[in-house]
Structure formats: C-alpha cells, structure tokens
Design a protein around this motif. Structure first.
Motif, PDB file in Angstrom:
ATOM      1  N   ASP A  47       0.480  -1.687  -0.608  1.00  0.00           N
ATOM      2  CA  ASP A  47      -0.378   0.060   0.410  1.00  0.00           C
ATOM      3  C   ASP A  47       0.551   0.818  -0.278  1.00  0.00           C
ATOM      4  O   ASP A  47       0.772   1.958  -0.374  1.00  0.00           O
TER       5      ASP A  47
ATOM      6  N   ALA B 178      -4.707   1.812  -1.875  1.00  0.00           N
ATOM      7  CA  ALA B 178      -4.614   0.163  -1.806  1.00  0.00           C
ATOM      8  C   ALA B 178      -3.622  -0.214  -3.010  1.00  0.00           C
ATOM      9  O   ALA B 178      -4.423   0.073  -3.922  1.00  0.00           O
TER      10      ALA B 178
ATOM     11  N   ASP C  26      -4.013  -3.326  -5.822  1.00  0.00           N
ATOM     12  CA  ASP C  26      -4.266  -3.961  -6.292  1.00  0.00           C
ATOM     13  C   ASP C  26      -3.844  -4.533  -7.558  1.00  0.00           C
ATOM     14  O   ASP C  26      -4.278  -3.682  -8.717  1.00  0.00           O
TER      15      ASP C  26
ATOM     16  N   THR D  99      -5.011  -6.291  -9.860  1.00  0.00           N
ATOM     17  CA  THR D  99      -5.655  -6.025 -11.108  1.00  0.00           C
ATOM     18  C   THR D  99      -6.200  -4.692 -11.651  1.00  0.00           C
ATOM     19  O   THR D  99      -6.323  -4.231 -12.933  1.00  0.00           O
ATOM     20  N   GLN D 100      -5.746  -3.822 -11.141  1.00  0.00           N
ATOM     21  CA  GLN D 100      -5.765  -2.245 -11.919  1.00  0.00           C
ATOM     22  C   GLN D 100      -4.841  -1.950 -12.744  1.00  0.00           C
ATOM     23  O   GLN D 100      -3.939  -0.625 -12.045  1.00  0.00           O
TER      24      GLN D 100
ATOM     25  N   PHE E 122      -2.385   0.366 -10.488  1.00  0.00           N
ATOM     26  CA  PHE E 122      -2.106  -0.879  -9.321  1.00  0.00           C
ATOM     27  C   PHE E 122      -2.834  -0.588  -8.672  1.00  0.00           C
ATOM     28  O   PHE E 122      -2.158  -0.785  -6.941  1.00  0.00           O
ATOM     29  N   SER E 123      -2.759  -0.002  -7.976  1.00  0.00           N
ATOM     30  CA  SER E 123      -3.908   0.818  -7.181  1.00  0.00           C
ATOM     31  C   SER E 123      -5.502   1.143  -7.096  1.00  0.00           C
ATOM     32  O   SER E 123      -6.255   1.036  -8.402  1.00  0.00           O
ATOM     33  N   ARG E 124      -5.617   1.023  -5.936  1.00  0.00           N
ATOM     34  CA  ARG E 124      -7.228   1.223  -5.619  1.00  0.00           C
ATOM     35  C   ARG E 124      -7.321   2.507  -4.898  1.00  0.00           C
ATOM     36  O   ARG E 124      -6.367   2.236  -4.061  1.00  0.00           O
TER      37      ARG E 124
END
Ligand code: FCB
Length: 567
Positions: free
Chosen positions: A358, A412, A414, A416-417, A422-424
């Motif tokens: 994170d 955070a 992630d 998949t993003q 790569f974050s949410r």
C-alpha cells in the motif's frame, strides 16, 4: 566572477534560474513519516485577559481604504451580512494603556483577597478570543473558468462533447452557464461587495481564435472590458490561458496529443497578452495538466474520452511544454509579468500504513500525479511513470506556483488495476465525505501540500479550493478549517500570497453537469436567479476582517471552537 549567461535551450548547460535546487535531497519517503499533530496552540494564554482596553476587542485591519466596503449590499434584498467591524487604527499600545490607566493609585484597585489568586484566575477565565490574522496585502479571491461561467461557448470541444448522450450527468449541458459573456459584471459587483480583492478567470481560446490563425478582436475587446471592470472595482485579475477547453479545429487536429499544439498555443498566448497585457500581469498558463490528461485520456470522462496511459503521459508532457512556451512568450511581451500554472494536488496516503505494498502504490500515485510535474519543472527531467528523458526547457519557467487542493485519497494495492498503477482508492472509515463522491473532508491536506510546495522557494497562490455542497451544511466548516490550515502555513513563513475559493456562483461542473454545486452563491441556471448561501457571508466576513475571528467561528461553525480556539 562574471555572471554566466544562462541558455535555457542548451541541454548541456543546466541552468541555475532558481539559484538553488529546492528538490535536492527532497525526502520522498514523507509518506512513511508520522507528521505529528500540526495544529498549533494559538496564543497559549491571553496576554490581554482582564485588561479593559477598548480597541483590543476590535479587529485590527490595515487594508487599503478602497477595500472597505459596505457588506450589507452583497445581494440586495436577499442577504444580510454582518457588517465588518469599524476599521480604526488602534492607538499605540502605550497610549491605549494610558487611556484606561486608573487615576487612583493602583493599590486602591486591589480587590479584598478572600480567595487564593489561582481561584480568581480560574473563575474569571474568558473564552479564548484569538484572531487569526492574514498578511495585510493578502489576496482574497474566487476562481472561475470560461466554459463553466460564460455560456454558449459553441466553438469548443466541450460543447460538442456535451451534446452526446451519456457524457454529462443527467444529460445536462452548459447552456447559458452563469451568463458571464453578457454580464460577468453583475457577479464582479457581488464579489466586490463581499470585500474580495482578487478574481481568477480564464479566456476561451475558441472565442478568441475561432479559426486557425484568425483572431476575433471583438472577443478580445470583451475580455479587455471585463478585466478593466475588475480593476476599476479594486479587484486584481488573474487570467488562466488554458482551462480544459480547446477550439474544435484544434481538437480535430489531435489537440494536446499533437506536438504542433505547443506552438499554436504559444501563438494564441502571444496575441492574448499583447492585448490583455494592458489590464493584467498575473498569468496562469495552464490549469491542472494532470487532471486534464487523467480525465480525458485515462478515465475518458472528459473529451476526447480516451483510455490510454501512454497517451495520457504524452499529453501531460505536451501541456507542460505548452506552459514553458507560454512562459517565454509572455515574458518577451511583458518582462515584469508574473507567470505560473495551477497544479492540482491530491494527498495520497496508504490505506494501511503497515502494508509495504500500500505504501508503495501510494508513493507511486503521488509521484505520477503530484511530483513528476514538479520534478520536471525544477530538475529538467521527466521521471517514471510520466516519462523518461530531459525536459530542460521547463526549468526556470515559474514565477509562482498555484495549488488547487480539494481532498485526499487512501490508496490500496490492487494487482488487477493496471490503468491506475495497481491501486484502488478508498476513504478512511471515520472520514467525513464530500457530496457526490468528491472525496474526503481533509483540511490538513491543504497544509501538507503547501508545506511541500514551499520547498520550491516560490510565491504560492491557492488557485482553487472548495467543496460541492448544495445545502451548504459542510461549506462553512470546510472554509474555516481550510483557511485555518492556510493561516498555519503562513505563520511558518510559507509564502502563500492569496486564496481563490472555487467558486463564487454555482457553475457548470464538467462531466457532473449541474449536479455538483460549488458556489458561495446558489444559481438557478434557468432563471439565472442567484441566492447567496451562508458561506458567502462567512467568506465576506473573513475577507473584510482579513482574519478568521472568534465571532465568525461562533456564528458559522461553533462546533469548531474547541479545535480552532483550544482553551
Ligand atoms: C477543478 C477544476 C475546476 C472545477 C473544480 C471543482 O479541478 O479546475 O474547473 O471543476 O475542480
């Protein structure tokens, strides 16, 4: 030693325009650090407690006489604003004290001592009354953008975009907006009655250059008239040269994806400054290059509606090259001009401060969104993920920096993003949220951004700060807490020169249409009727007092007393 001539175009010769490199040794690990409690005790004690000196209760106020205005006129028949305190120069402290000095010997005033002195002090303890003063030449303004307020900007890419179903919430369109093209002056009057002394507006490229290379003198004359009107009212204009919209002909040629646009923008700027330079010397080249490219080329909710990280980063680099070209163009015409740009900053904190992933993605988001542009401007090179390679021409192209601050995001990891590195984005569980999913209510973020920008060693303007709040139930608190954070920054000598609230009157909020209301004054876009919200009174009180007073806290957000005026 003879001073060496600097050649900004020479890639081999790093220039020393700033005299020092403010980013040298910059600690980018700041996200990992505890910041500690930033609020400072106002006075710690009240040195005037028990003194009955009349002028102490009044506001000290040294603004020029032309800015002392009758607030009761802010919106005739619609609003009553607490009149500003009478502005009188306080007598010198010795005279003031002499004026109330008792004519009887001091010992005669001593009350008979039946209690212990400490009890007497406790019993008499007044509520803290500290006033947070701002520097005497501080600018209190509001910010706007042409397409959001002028109405009928039919020749730009946004107008075309709005006509397509699904692009704007509820199918709204900008339409007449706030009708500024016809009558901006009525709102200038409102601003002046509030006691404001600064206003940021933008010029619409598609009006001034409706066809490539053809300039419309009548459009320039209209802007010239507006700027004159502001000056005559004692309001200093700041003019933004690009605020999200492009002429349709430019968009059809690829807009900011196309490097040719950099030259075309410089040509447009040249013409504007030649004409409007009579009325203005404070220029903001480009509004929020990061937001423009993020929303138009990654999220795709602004025109041209693309979704490509590669193109988005290319567009940022071109916009910044456009900024540098404009900076030089302006200075050739107006050597004493003050030129900067408006940088949107979001505070990115890790969702879980103990998670290394994170923390990493929060730092990456911060680098991409906040830092890369600043590094390019100061070090003359692009950094990943925005780019790789030299950008010498950007160095030395800032006379000041503008901060547009609204909120913070928790980030955070992630996997998949990919598009969002790569974050949410999340919000803290206990966070107060702004209307319309606009993010967290996070005043300290303003301080944190100012603290960071102060390292540039340049004057700072808060070129935007505001909140979507139709019923005005959060805005008074938002204003007071954010202005208090800005005051704190000024106490630490961060060079904050002015504050432009976003915005005066509700206006067309891009993809959100008319669903988000940022105005101090409510607008009915159909009838054009304006109704000031309570926040307009509060902002007027602050601007006129040039201070946050205990009275404004008590009247508009008494729940803040404990936080802002700790006992
Ligand atoms: C900023 C934009 C401005 C306005 C506010 C709410 O990012 O610069 O035009 O939309 O947000």
């Amino acid at each position: 030693m003879a001073k060496r001539e600097q050649n900004l175009d020479d890639a081999q010769e790093p220039d020393k325009m700033l005299g020092h490199d403010p980013f040298e040794g910059l600690d980018l690990e700041w996200l990992d650090r505890e910041e500690g409690e930033l609020s400072i005790e106002v006075l710690g004690h009240d040195p005037f407690a028990g003194m009955e000196v009349e002028w102490i209760g009044q506001e000290r106020h040294e603004r020029p006489p032309e800015l002392k205005r009758d607030v009761s006129e802010i919106a005739p028949a619609q609003i009553e604003i607490e009149p500003a305190p009478e502005i009188t120069e306080p007598p010198a402290p010795e005279q003031a004290i002499a004026a109330v000095a008792p004519s009887v010997p001091p010992q005669a005033l001593e009350p008979p001592r039946t209690e212990r002195p400490a009890d007497v002090v406790l019993a008499r303890k007044p509520l803290p009354e500290a006033t947070f003063h701002f520097p005497t030449d501080f600018k209190w303004g509001i910010a706007t953008a042409a397409h959001q307020v002028e109405g009928k900007n039919t020749h730009n890419d946004w107008w075309t975009w709005e006509q397509i179903d699904g692009h704007i919430k509820n199918g709204h369109t900008s339409g007449l907006a706030c009708d500024w093209w016809k009558n901006a002056e009525a709102d200038f009057d409102r601003a002046v009655r509030m006691g404001l002394n600064a206003l940021r507006l933008s010029v619409e490229w598609s009006r001034i250059e409706p066809r490539p290379g053809e300039f419309d003198d009548s459009a320039l004359e209209r802007y010239s008239h507006m700027l004159r009107g502001l000056r005559e009212r004692g309001i200093e204009p700041m003019v933004t040269l690009h605020h999200f919209t492009n002429p349709r002909w430019l968009a059809e040629e690829g807009g900011w994806e196309n490097p040719e646009t950099i030259k075309l923008f410089a040509r447009f700027v040249h013409r504007v400054v030649e004409v409007l330079g009579q009325q203005c010397d404070l220029w903001c080249t480009i509004n929020e290059p990061n937001v423009y490219s993020y929303l138009g080329y990654l999220e795709g909710i602004f025109p041209p509606g693309q979704s490509s990280l590669r193109t988005a980063t290319r567009v940022v680099r071109h916009l910044m090259a456009g900024h540098a070209a404009a900076y030089r163009e302006i200075h050739t015409i107006q050597p004493r001009a003050r030129v900067g740009f408006a940088h949107n900053m979001i505070v990115f904190d890790p969702a879980n401060a103990r998670s290394p992933m994170d923390r990493r993605v929060a730092r990456l988001a911060d680098r991409a969104y906040n830092q890369a542009i600043l590094t390019a401007l100061t070090k003359g090179r692009w950094t990943l993920p925005v780019g790789l390679g030299l950008a010498w021409k950007l160095r030395g192209t800032l006379d000041w920096i503008g901060l547009n601050y609204y909120t913070r995001d928790l980030v955070a990891f992630d996997p998949t993003q990919r598009q969002t590195l790569f974050s949410r984005r999340l919000h803290a569980d206990d966070a107060e949220l702004l209307d319309g999913g606009y993010g967290e209510f996070y005043p300290k973020g303003l301080f944190r951004c100012l603290q960071r920008l102060a390292r540039l060693g340049l004057p700072i303007y808060v070129t935007e700060n505001g909140i979507p709040d139709n019923d005005d139930d959060q805005r008074p608190r938002y204003l007071l807490t954010h202005l208090h954070q800005m005051w704190h920054a000024i106490q630490l000598c961060y060079p904050v020169m002015g504050y432009y609230h976003w915005t005066l009157v509700d206006n067309f909020e891009w993809a959100e249409g008319w669903t988000l209301r940022f105005g101090l004054i409510e607008l009915d876009p159909k009838s054009q009727a304006r109704t000031p919200r309570r926040s307009a009174e509060l902002y007027a009180n602050i601007a006129q007092a040039n201070a946050i007073t205990p009275q404004s806290i008590d009247s508009y957000a008494p729940e803040l007393r404990a936080e802002l005026l700790p006992e």
